[in-house]
Design a protein around this motif. Structure first.
Motif, PDB file in Angstrom:
ATOM      1  N   LEU A 123       0.838  -1.210   0.000  1.00 38.54           N
ATOM      2  CA  LEU A 123       0.000   0.000   0.000  1.00 38.54           C
ATOM      3  C   LEU A 123       0.875   1.263   0.000  1.00 38.54           C
ATOM      4  CD1 LEU A 123      -2.719  -1.312   2.449  1.00 38.54           C
ATOM      5  CD2 LEU A 123      -3.152  -0.511   0.102  1.00 38.54           C
ATOM      6  N   ARG A 124       1.989   1.172   0.709  1.00 39.26           N
ATOM      7  CA  ARG A 124       2.918   2.314   0.727  1.00 39.26           C
ATOM      8  C   ARG A 124       3.515   2.509  -0.671  1.00 39.26           C
ATOM      9  NH1 ARG A 124       5.708   1.040   5.291  1.00 39.26           N
ATOM     10  NH2 ARG A 124       7.249  -0.242   4.223  1.00 39.26           N
ATOM     11  N   ALA A 125       3.869   1.400  -1.293  1.00 40.61           N
ATOM     12  CA  ALA A 125       4.433   1.489  -2.646  1.00 40.61           C
ATOM     13  C   ALA A 125       3.417   2.146  -3.583  1.00 40.61           C
ATOM     14  CB  ALA A 125       4.814   0.097  -3.139  1.00 40.61           C
ATOM     15  N   VAL A 126       2.163   1.733  -3.462  1.00 44.27           N
ATOM     16  CA  VAL A 126       1.126   2.324  -4.318  1.00 44.27           C
ATOM     17  C   VAL A 126       1.014   3.826  -4.042  1.00 44.27           C
ATOM     18  CG1 VAL A 126      -1.340   2.365  -4.860  1.00 44.27           C
ATOM     19  CG2 VAL A 126      -0.203   0.162  -4.401  1.00 44.27           C
ATOM     20  N   GLN A 127       0.920   4.154  -2.777  1.00 45.50           N
ATOM     21  CA  GLN A 127       0.683   5.558  -2.422  1.00 45.50           C
ATOM     22  C   GLN A 127       1.875   6.467  -2.711  1.00 45.50           C
ATOM     23  OE1 GLN A 127      -2.216   6.548   0.848  1.00 45.50           O
ATOM     24  NE2 GLN A 127      -1.058   4.889   1.794  1.00 45.50           N
TER      25      GLN A 127
END
Ligand code: BDP
Length: 689
Positions: A123-127
């Motif tokens: 999710l961090r990578a996406v954000q």
């Protein structure tokens, strides 16, 4: 946008990103039946994708193209090649790859907790805008116990808390479970924080009674699916206070039996209880020295009670007695000789510096000096001495400075803390929490970043503050590169700014009594000498600074010989630590070519200018930040700009009254006379001890 969602905002992404994201999150493939931890991971992925794309991926048992595959070795997925042995117990791997002919994203770990951390990492990578078609990341925590320390009292007052009341509603527990407890756990899990000490180190024995253990157990139940264990601060005199014993002497068999029974009771109530944090013989707290015993005697007694259950004792080294020659030297003097005397499940918890969470301190001399004892690093996330939650001060650079400090005993503080320097398996980093009931959790938008930086750097002490700030800013404010980087620049500059406008050149503890918020360099009438700012700065007609060399307290000798040599000579002491170690004449020549007096004033001016600059940079970001949070931060920065001047003016007025020197040409005189600053009173400041 009131900040409640922290860095887990999951706001809708632009249309072009939405398609890519949806294609990479068509379904979630996970082992069934799911455990509570796995369920938490799946729920977070669904929540994140739902928020960003409008549609949550379903849980599936079929390997469909575009799936997010949560994999452990137990599933034995055909075609999956993962270096399991390198991932440890909590590490994770993220990889976009073909699996059984389908394009998928693998999130792999050896445990459900690892999958949870890996899900948050995705999710961090996406954000943060990573290329989802080419993910190839892996991370293993370098430190075993990554803990928040809450200095929360049972009446919900938070000692040194500036974000409202304690989250823990002890009165309503265990029956009423506030939804915030879950959001708290999600936020911590997203950073890899895996433990929390619920109550203040200045503890009440009540926390160890059956009713309070039931309340703690209820919180443990909420946190468990997020991989978080609960710990308690233990009051050393509990056997007397609760058990009716005549003594709490750690060598008394009845006392030892009491703690054993207490530990058994705790583990019946909270089977995965983490252990005890103890503040003993410090600032009036009871401890083994009350009975002529030492810290190891006390810690080992508790360790013996917890050992059968796998619990640990975190024994704090924050001690100082009024008769000590130099407060900075005392923890070392008391603890270093005990090296090797602690039980295997004891870790000695050491603050980053030898005084007390100042804007800048040299690293604590115990790091590297107790090779036979595991040492935990204690950082303060709440900004007791750095302008509370009002001033924007990002602590990432402070954390990095401490962790990367070279002990000259074979490695950095990070290598001591991660256990690699001396081969310890028990490792911990603790952060004094800045969390409370305020909607934004931390008292200000930017203080959330200090929680974030703490968690990320506890997981990997070698992360760079700049990189961590970039992640945070992208997730919390904007992913537009220029604006994100402007936010990061502002954050990184803020730490040096506060050092300059409060305590430049190695000065420390100039804060006014009790609240520690504003300036009080003149204070010299407190009951204990080492509570007075005058004790720390030693300014007089002849000069300023604390002589910690051989001609003074010689505390410098507690460092490794190579470092002690460097820091014993003003010419080889970095300017930022100069007055920590040396008492120097006002006309001492500085590397800048200025006299010490002129340099001191220049630093105060630089601090003020830097805050003004932060204000300008923030103003320039208006177009890219939502109006609510932009306006809030703007208002805070205006207060900080005013109060940086207050600090500068009050300190210059005071130091001038001592030095008797004229202000260098061109210096703006303080706005008011010294008497004005001295006369200011602040009742009811938040967070008092
Ligand atoms: C100081 C605080 C005090 C804490 C103490 C500690 O002023 O409230 O109890 O440290 O760490 O920073 O024990």
């Amino acid at each position: 946008e009131d900040g409640y969602d922290l860095w887990l905002r999951y706001r809708p992404v632009p249309a072009e990103v939405r398609g890519v994201l949806q294609a990479r999150a068509r379904a979630i493939v996970a082992a069934t039946p799911t455990t509570p931890v796995l369920q938490a991971a799946v729920a977070e992925l669904q929540r994140g994708v739902q928020g960003m794309t409008g549609k949550a991926p379903a849980l599936s048992t079929r390997l469909v193209p575009g799936a997010l595959v949560l994999a452990t070795p137990a599933q034995a997925l055909a075609g999956l090649d993962v270096p399991w042995a390198d991932l440890g117990r909590e590490g994770w791997l993220l990889r976009s790859q073909k699996l059984q002919g389908r394009d998928v994203t693998v999130i792999a770990a050896n445990s459900d907790a690892g999958l949870l951390y890996g899900s948050f990492a995705w999710l961090r990578a996406v954000q943060t805008g990573a290329n989802l078609a080419r993910l190839d990341q892996r991370s293993v925590p370098k430190v075993g116990l990554r803990l928040l320390n809450h200095w929360d009292n049972l009446d919900r007052h938070v000692e040194r808390g500036y974000a409202g009341a304690s989250l823990w509603d002890w009165w309503k527990l265990p029956d009423i479970l506030d939804a915030r407890y879950t959001d708290y756990a999600r936020a911590n899990a997203s950073l890899g924080i895996n433990g929390t000490v619920l109550n203040n180190v200045n503890s009440k024995a009540d926390s160890l009674t059956a009713p309070y253990l039931a309340k703690a157990a209820a919180l443990a139940g909420v946190f468990r699916p997020y991989g978080i264990k609960v710990y308690l601060s233990a009051r050393f005199s509990a056997p007397r206070e609760l058990g009716g014993l005549k003594t709490s002497d750690p060598l008394d068999p009845a006392v030892r039996a009491w703690w054993k029974a207490k530990a058994d009771e705790i583990y019946k109530t909270i089977p995965d209880f983490g252990g005890f944090l103890v503040k003993a013989n410090s600032e009036g707290q009871p401890g083994p020295q009350d009975y002529g015993r030492n810290h190891a005697d006390g810690a080992n007694m508790l360790a013996e009670a917890l050992a059968p259950h796998g619990g640990v004792v975190m024994w704090r080294a924050f001690v100082y007695a009024p008769e000590a020659k130099d407060r900075a030297a005392q923890a070392f003097d008391e603890f270093q000789p005990l090296d090797g005397k602690f039980a295997p499940n004891v870790i000695v918890q050491v603050k980053n510096g030898a005084i007390d969470f100042q804007p800048r301190e040299p690293f604590h001399p115990l790091f590297g000096a107790m090779p036979k004892t595991p040492l935990a690093l204690e950082l303060q996330i709440t900004k007791e001495y750095l302008g509370f939650a009002t001033h924007l001060v990002h602590l990432g650079p402070l954390f990095e400075e401490v962790l990367q400090a070279d002990t000259h005993r074979g490695g950095t503080v990070a290598r001591v803390v991660d256990g690699s320097l001396h081969g310890h398996k028990l490792t911990a980093v603790a952060g004094v929490a800045n969390i409370g009931t305020d909607r934004n959790w931390s008292g200000s938008q930017f203080d959330q970043a200090n929680w974030y930086a703490f968690g990320r750097m506890a997981w990997d002490p070698d992360l760079k503050a700049a990189a961590v700030a970039r992640e945070w800013a992208a997730q919390t404010f904007t992913n537009k590169a220029a604006s994100r980087d402007a936010i990061v620049d502002l954050m990184l500059a803020s730490r040096e700014a506060v050092v300059d406008y409060m305590t430049p050149l190695g000065l420390h503890h100039l804060m006014d009594t009790g609240h520690h918020y504003g300036p009080g360099p003149w204070v010299n009438d407190l009951e204990r000498a080492d509570w007075n700012p005058t004790y720390f700065h030693r300014a007089a007609r002849d000069g300023i600074g604390f002589d910690r060399t051989r001609t003074g307290s010689n505390a410098v000798a507690q460092y490794a010989p190579a470092l002690a040599r460097l820091w014993s000579d003003p010419r080889t002491t970095p300017p930022e630590l100069l007055l920590w170690f040396h008492h120097l004449p006002w006309d001492h020549a500085m590397p800048s070519g200025r006299t010490l007096w002129a340099e001191l004033i220049a630093r105060y001016d630089a601090g003020v200018a830097s805050v003004d600059d932060m204000g300008r940079r923030w103003a320039g970001l208006r177009a890219d930040i939502d109006p609510e949070r932009h306006a809030e931060v703007t208002a805070y920065l205006a207060v900080q700009a005013r109060e940086a001047r207050w600090w500068r003016d009050a300190c210059i007025a005071y130091f001038q009254s001592v030095s008797g020197l004229p202000l260098p040409a061109g210096t703006r005189p303080p706005a008011q006379g010294l008497e004005h600053y001295k006369s200011l009173r602040f009742g009811f400041a938040p967070g008092r001890g």
